[in-house]
Motif scaffolding. Structure first.
Motif, PDB file in Angstrom:
ATOM      1  N   SER A 111       0.489  -3.885  -1.410  1.00 22.98           N
ATOM      2  CA  SER A 111       0.271  -5.115  -2.134  1.00 22.98           C
ATOM      3  C   SER A 111       0.235  -4.449  -3.711  1.00 22.98           C
ATOM      4  O   SER A 111       0.083  -3.202  -3.828  1.00 22.98           O
ATOM      5  CB  SER A 111      -1.070  -5.840  -1.758  1.00 22.98           C
ATOM      6  N   GLY A 112       0.221  -5.382  -4.327  1.00 20.39           N
ATOM      7  CA  GLY A 112      -0.002  -4.989  -6.048  1.00 20.39           C
ATOM      8  C   GLY A 112      -1.405  -4.233  -6.312  1.00 20.39           C
ATOM      9  O   GLY A 112      -1.559  -3.320  -6.911  1.00 20.39           O
ATOM     10  N   GLY A 113      -2.384  -5.051  -5.616  1.00 16.56           N
ATOM     11  CA  GLY A 113      -3.870  -4.398  -5.949  1.00 16.56           C
ATOM     12  C   GLY A 113      -3.942  -3.100  -5.297  1.00 16.56           C
ATOM     13  O   GLY A 113      -4.741  -2.297  -5.977  1.00 16.56           O
ATOM     14  N   HIS A 140      -5.447  -7.261 -12.330  1.00 19.33           N
ATOM     15  CA  HIS A 140      -4.738  -6.400 -11.620  1.00 19.33           C
ATOM     16  C   HIS A 140      -4.831  -6.286 -10.050  1.00 19.33           C
ATOM     17  O   HIS A 140      -4.559  -5.584  -9.416  1.00 19.33           O
ATOM     18  CB  HIS A 140      -5.303  -4.783 -12.190  1.00 19.33           C
ATOM     19  N   GLY A 141      -5.735  -7.086  -9.660  1.00 18.02           N
ATOM     20  CA  GLY A 141      -5.775  -7.658  -8.226  1.00 18.02           C
ATOM     21  C   GLY A 141      -7.210  -7.695  -7.650  1.00 18.02           C
ATOM     22  O   GLY A 141      -8.163  -7.630  -8.432  1.00 18.02           O
ATOM     23  N   LYS A 275       5.056  -7.598  -5.676  1.00 14.19           N
ATOM     24  CA  LYS A 275       5.517  -8.703  -5.724  1.00 14.19           C
ATOM     25  C   LYS A 275       7.026  -8.919  -5.616  1.00 14.19           C
ATOM     26  O   LYS A 275       7.379  -8.897  -4.296  1.00 14.19           O
ATOM     27  CB  LYS A 275       5.186  -9.561  -7.104  1.00 14.19           C
TER      28      LYS A 275
HETATM   29  C1  LIG Z   1      -0.014  -7.840 -12.908  1.00 11.67           C
HETATM   30  C2  LIG Z   1      -0.833  -8.035 -11.550  1.00 11.67           C
HETATM   31  N1  LIG Z   1      -1.256  -6.792 -11.103  1.00 11.67           N
HETATM   32  C3  LIG Z   1      -1.704  -6.969  -9.795  1.00 11.67           C
HETATM   33  C4  LIG Z   1      -1.823  -7.893  -9.021  1.00 11.67           C
HETATM   34  C5  LIG Z   1      -2.326  -7.920  -7.780  1.00 11.67           C
HETATM   35  O1  LIG Z   1      -1.216  -8.173  -6.676  1.00 11.67           O
HETATM   36  P1  LIG Z   1      -1.505  -8.443  -5.001  1.00 11.67           P
HETATM   37  O2  LIG Z   1      -2.051  -9.714  -5.042  1.00 11.67           O
HETATM   38  O3  LIG Z   1      -0.391  -8.184  -4.359  1.00 11.67           O
HETATM   39  O4  LIG Z   1      -2.868  -7.521  -4.487  1.00 11.67           O
HETATM   40  C6  LIG Z   1      -1.137  -9.313  -9.482  1.00 11.67           C
HETATM   41  C7  LIG Z   1      -1.303 -10.425  -8.768  1.00 11.67           C
HETATM   42  O5  LIG Z   1      -1.077 -11.463  -9.212  1.00 11.67           O
HETATM   43  C8  LIG Z   1      -0.798  -9.153 -10.745  1.00 11.67           C
HETATM   44  O6  LIG Z   1      -0.391 -10.433 -11.367  1.00 11.67           O
END
Ligand SMILES: Cc1ncc(COP(=O)(O)O)c(C=O)c1O
Length: 427
Positions: A111-113, A140-141, A275
């Motif tokens: 995932s992003g976070g 950032h998550g 994403k």
């Molecule tokens: C810029 C950005 N970074 C990190 C994240 C976190 O991603 P995740 O929800 O896949 O952990 C998001 C989620 O919306 C985001 O928009």
């Protein structure tokens, strides 16, 4: 019968699914294809959220479905520590080809976070420094590391303090975040804030990384000026600080370039992706030069599922469609077309502060004194008319549009007409 099924599933959800996440709708979804989805009751909707900018090709693109099915037949999960497999190797090569500069080596997460957390760990490990500079307004998550660098809402941080130490927030050059007078030159103002941090809070030799979204997402859909990103690059180079771009939301054509960094020509040291990378399957990536990755001690980071075969196969199929159908260019021109249409039809309303877009990352910002009343009403009216939209920004003041990059124009027109009429009726 269908209604009974909806009520039954909703009832179970209310009992067994944690209420901690914000609930945007109570719809029970059965199926989705392209920009449309259908509920268990059989109602049809248009989706302008795209899994929060994850389904870059819309729902269930046939190439992705095929790639996922074929990969699942062969190998669902193995664990990247225990062997290489084609989809992960080819995806890392593909990312190296399309990423800017010398960013050629990838660590995969889910995932992003999680990828943000990994990037923070990497920056600290390879520099031997503790400090991280992030920006107010940034998101950032939800992992603890990512929560610590997030500055888009105190509610994301409350109850978890103390968060990660040595994180300092500077001002993102987005005037909408400031109360009171806005400096004439936001770029110089925000860059000077970093110099102030160095003087007052942490000396630059103790800073591992500066972390920024080149276009702010959740915080308000606002692009950082090109000169600001170039200024950050200079500051980072001067002090041996790593520059990390969070392109979780901006990546893979969303802004009319494959990566938003290309607008400024600034190559970060670490690029964080998720994403739309895999078009809706769980996958994140930390991309950096080989040299930097080699400084990250072996065994210092890892993941059971990161880079799993099915997500990687989906990502390869998604990137292939983006490339062969020229969707990055399409995002650029279609985004302009949408913004022009919205300006022509909506700019006359005084309650609208700004309509802006970078490619197909499009925001309609409302005046701060009316936003908290009007934006929820617009969202509700759109949902009643079967259009799903989402807002962002500190007070939810900006409606953000995240249409699939390959949306059929008639579908786009239909959804925009619903949105414009909902806005018009509430002005
Ligand atoms: C810029 C950005 N970074 C990190 C994240 C976190 O991603 P995740 O929800 O896949 O952990 C998001 C989620 O919306 C985001 O928009």
């Amino acid at each position: 019968m269908k209604h009974a099924e909806t009520e039954y599933l909703r009832g179970l959800a209310k009992k067994h699914i944690s209420p901690v996440s914000t609930r945007v709708t109570d719809l029970v979804i059965r199926r989705a294809k392209g920009v449309r989805f259908w509920t268990a009751d059989g109602s049809e909707y248009i989706d302008f959220v795209s899994g929060v900018a994850s389904n870059g090709l819309g729902h269930a693109h046939e190439s992705m479905v095929k790639a996922i099915q074929e990969q699942a037949e062969d190998l669902i999960h193995f664990g990247l520590n225990y062997g290489y497999y084609e989809s992960v190797v080819k995806l890392s090569e593909k990312i190296a080809q399309i990423a800017p500069g010398n960013l050629e080596t990838v660590f995969f997460s889910n995932s992003g976070g999680e990828a943000i957390d990994g990037a923070i760990k990497m920056a600290r490990a390879v520099t031997g420094r503790p400090g991280i500079i992030a920006f107010d307004g940034s998101f950032h998550g939800r992992t603890l590391g990512a929560t610590s660098v997030t500055g888009s809402s105190s509610k994301y941080r409350t109850s978890y303090e103390p968060l990660l130490g040595e994180v300092y927030h500077a001002t993102y050059p987005y005037p909408g975040l400031l109360k009171g007078d806005v400096p004439k030159d936001m770029t110089s103002y925000s860059l000077s804030q970093i110099e102030s941090l160095f003087e007052l809070r942490i000396s630059p030799e103790r800073v591992a990384a500066i972390l920024i979204e080149p276009v702010m997402g959740e915080g308000g859909y606002y692009p950082a000026p090109i000169e600001f990103l170039q200024g950050l690059r200079e500051i980072a180079d001067k002090h041996g600080i790593l520059l990390i771009f969070d392109e979780v939301q901006t990546g893979f054509g969303r802004t009319g370039k494959m990566f938003a960094s290309e607008h400024s020509g600034v190559v970060p040291d670490i690029l964080v992706l998720a994403k739309a990378l895999s078009g809706g399957m769980p996958l994140g990536a930390i991309v950096a030069s080989r040299a930097l990755h080699e400084k990250w001690p072996t065994g210092a980071h890892g993941s059971t599922f990161g880079g799993n075969p099915v997500s990687c196969a989906a990502a390869l199929a998604s990137i292939d469609v983006i490339e062969t159908e020229n969707l990055v260019k399409r995002s650029e021109w279609l985004g302009k077309k949408i913004v022009n249409r919205l300006k022509a039809n909506l700019q006359k309303y005084r309650d609208i502060k700004e309509i802006r877009g970078v490619g197909m990352m499009i925001g309609i910002e409302f005046q701060p004194d009316v936003a908290s009343r009007i934006v929820p009403a617009i969202k509700e009216k759109c949902l009643e008319r079967h259009l799903l939209i989402m807002s962002c920004g500190v007070n939810g003041q900006t409606i953000r549009l995240m249409l699939p990059l390959n949306i059929i124009e008639e579908d786009m027109e239909e959804g925009l007409t619903i949105l414009e009429s909902a806005i018009g009726e509430l002005m």
